[in-house]
Design an enzyme around this catalytic site. Structure first.
Site, PDB file in Angstrom:
ATOM      1  N   GLY A 132       0.842  -1.195   0.000  1.00  0.00           N
ATOM      2  CA  GLY A 132       0.000   0.000   0.000  1.00  0.00           C
ATOM      3  C   GLY A 132       0.874   1.240   0.000  1.00  0.00           C
ATOM      4  O   GLY A 132       2.015   1.223   0.462  1.00  0.00           O
ATOM      5  N   CYS A 133       0.330   2.330  -0.525  1.00  0.00           N
ATOM      6  CA  CYS A 133       1.128   3.551  -0.631  1.00  0.00           C
ATOM      7  C   CYS A 133       1.477   4.121   0.741  1.00  0.00           C
ATOM      8  O   CYS A 133       2.607   4.570   0.969  1.00  0.00           O
ATOM      9  CB  CYS A 133       0.404   4.587  -1.487  1.00  0.00           C
ATOM     10  SG  CYS A 133      -1.302   4.906  -1.007  1.00  0.00           S
TER      11      CYS A 133
END
Lengths: 345, 345, 345, 345
Positions: C146-147
């Site tokens: 995930g970012c």
């Protein structure tokens, strides 16, 4: 002091929210029913967290039953929906329509640009037009202008009235905010698409505000005016900057003549602010206010007049204009509940 | 593979930074001296944290000593500063000037708009102009166009070349980003002034890019063209959207004729992208790329052509255009080190 | 030079668009099928006007038939959709999943935060984690992080590895861009809602990136780490700024110790850029680049370490990280087709 | 109805402009002298085009001569300039200082964070602090709080008063707008630097608002509180979003306990709006309004309380707070001339 009650239909959208924000400051109008189509049953606070005093209000369905029984009904509905509702509301109710449905006088133009049957026209809610206040006073039906026509008409009105320009070839290029489209769920209006980008839309004479602008210029005295209109979407939540140019009717007209004509036209207007010569409008200065900031000059090089107006599309461009006209229709002080002071920066 | 060395003067500004960003991707140009006036002695990383490979580079003073000894010198200096420096650089050095100093051919126009003595003109760095690549090939001096003239010229060029419009009354209304003003410390360019606001500047035919646009339209074949130019500052870090309109030369010209003319003009252009009919440009799509996105149509209602171009003012509008011309001047592949793909959203 | 072919599923979204943008620059990967669910049959140019070379590509349906036959399949699908597709793709295809489906090792955590059955875990695509490159080399399945976990893990990794902080009470407050939510049509992501506003979401330990951050800190050597994570949506199209703080494990640890530990950890990392001491990251500097900008120091007043990372959520935070891992998995140069240079301003 | 006159020193800046905007709506305060240092002699309209009714006002020099003779003097000057002016103003004049000079009680803290001699402390203008209204009533000197301390103190006050958190390790991460820095001409605050970017500043316990926050928590009953404070600059013209977390004093404290404590603390506060449970603040909802929007909950996973406040840094964070305190000091209705309704979107 007489108190009026007002219902707002389409209360959960941006125009509806701005109507409510302004009405909360109006000393003689009390907010009655707030209605919507899909979100009936929800609380208004879910849609407009900034309207704290109304947070607990229940959103009711948009129908004649819920709207009747008020002195005023503001319609902030999608285009095409106002006519049917309005017919069910008695002639004793002041109905103020923020949609396009009743703006155009010419059924053929309506048919051409909207592709549906004409609902008839109502007194047009731009009090700055010549003789328009008389038509609005006492009226029970008002068609609130489009935000783009408001900006560009106010920019051009003094030049048209004073005969300074040829009106057969007016060019309007206008930067506008995405809130003008309402809470429309489309990729075009997503934040990631808009931030850091400018883009035109409905180019080539097809935007529906075109005939409305022309109708307004005609109301200022132009004979069969033609407007080439190009709107651009730019990254700001609110605001319109309308750049309007047209050939001078006489090459000897100078910047001083133009400025003087603008001063004359707007000397008594409470909501139009002509800036000092040489100062150009910023949309920021109009945010939240029922005001248009204006400047105009001559480009001697090309023989064109350039007039530029800044407004808040939701305020003077929609909800503020609607309340200004409501004040006139009810015989109240025209400026009641409205401010000329924007929130900047 | 031949390698060239390039110095960048004015390296700490936005145009200088963009030149360096693009040069870092150029396979045949190596970055030599990076110079500036006030910040000589500092590290480049203080000014351009995005240029990581150059972070430790020391900024040297902008003078002939530091710039000489390179194959190419890019000048990204304030207007008026390039002439004196260039005179001290030998004729064997390719000097690419991003300022206005050497763009205008007519000394009288220079004097009128810039109010100072003319420095002479250099080959003009817009390769898309008719016959321009020939003038740039082998040249040792290049005047990079202004960002606004690049956008508006590319928007209008096919229409002028094909004789589709009257060029005596062209209207250009253009939304532009504040990075076009460089790192100028003025209240106008503060973030709180720009965000959430649109405002015009230098209205009424006084913007210095006006004679440059007209010079370009003349280069496309227009006879004594006149442009009414109004720029607007809008809240985005980069980008220009140029809306250009002009009367059709013949009312029978239709949208298909226009589109066909644009296709013909740009079929072979590597950096001009004509969008599919009906799709209008977004500045976002051009960010960081040496590309112009274009669309054009007819407004039959007013008999006007409407042509709109989007570019990144720092890329195709300045640094990218500079490198494209450098490639041509050096006899390299024109597209070397440049991309057509923007960073979006 | 070996050439690989890659299909991109979910090509019309923001992550898909960024994968394609980066792949267009990759010298050893060719773009094959581009697929989507709802918009199959449309042209890619309608969704991503910045990807000019792919404008005419037809979007195909997302199914195993269209994805098979490539060397690599990138999945940029909504969470929950990757598992079923991946099972239909042979073990000889490198499948790189940008969704969350295969990130968490612990089925109980998956169940707790995602409320559905666990699909198993794949090698986790954060090469900067200790020993992680070995796990990615030759792998045929990769779970892209995930970012938000990418940003916060990179900010904290050196401190955890060097034992500088207590990991039982880490606080992460993170500003992020709406593109992280993809092209989701919800009022929350409309431009008028986001511009000029900051707002937190999924507050109180409920954000699904929380267990992923903790899993990463454990991979750095932390024993049962706990992260209090609060994300805020701010008005920018791209970017994450992660502010991470934790109590120092020993009050005698100073800013120099911290900086030295960060230098050691990242000396050889091609995509992590520790800024000069005292300089703090700007998200702008990372836009479009596969890079994280970092700084860390000590707040002696409270005995806490403060470490801050900036990344582009779509680049190093998603598509760039995916390609970096793809390079490792295929045995290519890790930096192939990726840049460390952001597009700023 | 008694009318008071007010002078505004520093009238050309953002805080000065917001004071004037709000005073224009105040029914019992009339605007007298508007003064500035460098721009004395100019018209106010040049600096604040949104303040139309004051456009022609001449800006006078900031000195005791021009400020004396008013009932109230608002000082919106750079830090360090208020003390000398205030000493020249009689004890019968209500002096309201928007700068930091008289906020801190402890001379050692002042010396440590500001590096200059302490000017003494004045009654602190945060009426929501326990017992603070009594100190402000009738006072002739008021120190307006910093915008960041206002937001974070309001977020934490109920938790501290109810003993719900350990105050020896409070973490505040705060997104803020560049208008908080005033019209400071520095590259950092240029539009092209701020738009599309987030960046922290004064990290590591060095921000001058830190001791002010701690002083406030002590005023709420905390014993030797410690705050780790990290501010981030984000791209919006106005607004602060303060994310505050601290360890619960007892692991059994739940979200309901927290919400109930917040309800109790703020039930009677006219300018603090606790949102419905589960709804988190947006800065947009507070723009232009003298209001704080709040929410708080428990992260059971980490045993921390998370409390978040949104304010407009120029309104409740500076000018609105100043007028609220002025009302109290003068014995007027506390809410006079102030609104709780923001301008959104």
């Amino acid at each position: 002091m007489t108190k009026y009650t007002a219902a707002v239909a389409g209360a959960t959208g941006y125009a509806g929210g701005e109507l409510l924000r302004l009405l909360l400051n109006h000393p003689q109008i009390e907010i009655g029913a707030v209605t919507a189509a899909k979100s009936a049953g929800s609380r208004l606070g879910e849609h407009h967290p900034h309207l704290v005093p109304l947070a607990q209000r229940e959103v009711e369905p948009t129908d004649a039953d819920h709207l009747a029984g008020h002195d005023i009904v503001f319609l902030a509905l999608p285009h095409g929906a106002s006519g049917a509702i309005a017919e069910q509301l008695g002639d004793d109710i002041l109905v103020v329509d923020c949609a396009a449905d009743h703006r155009l006088v010419d059924p053929a133009k309506w048919q051409q640009y909207y592709g549906s049957d004409h609902h008839g026209s109502w007194p047009y809610g731009l009090p700055e037009l010549p003789g328009q206040r008389e038509k609005l006073a006492g009226s029970k039906r008002i068609a609130v202008p489009g935000c783009n026509p408001t900006a560009s008409t106010l920019a051009l009105l003094p030049a048209v009235r004073a005969g300074l320009i040829n009106t057969d070839d007016v060019v309007v290029a206008l930067a506008t905010a995405p809130s003008g489209a309402g809470k429309k769920l489309a990729v075009t209006y997503l934040a990631a698409e808009i931030m850091g980008s400018a883009t035109p839309y409905q180019v080539g004479g097809i935007h529906r505000h075109t005939p409305e602008m022309e109708q307004n210029l005609a109301a200022c005295g132009a004979d069969d005016p033609k407007v080439s209109f190009t709107p651009m979407l730019v990254p700001m939540a609110r605001g319109i900057l309308a750049t309007c140019t047209a050939k001078l009717s006489d090459p000897s007209i100078g910047a001083e003549d133009v400025y003087a004509a603008y001063q004359r036209s707007y000397a008594e207007e409470p909501f139009v602010h002509l800036l000092p010569q040489g100062v150009w409008p910023q949309t920021q200065a109009t945010i939240g206010a029922n005001t248009a900031h204006l400047q105009a000059t001559v480009d001697p090089h090309t023989g064109r007049l350039v007039a530029i107006a800044a407004i808040d599309n939701l305020a003077k461009g929609t909800a503020g204009g609607a309340i200004q006209c409501t004040n006139i229709a009810l015989g109240l002080e025209e400026t009641l509940g409205l401010t000329t002071i924007g929130v900047a920066p």
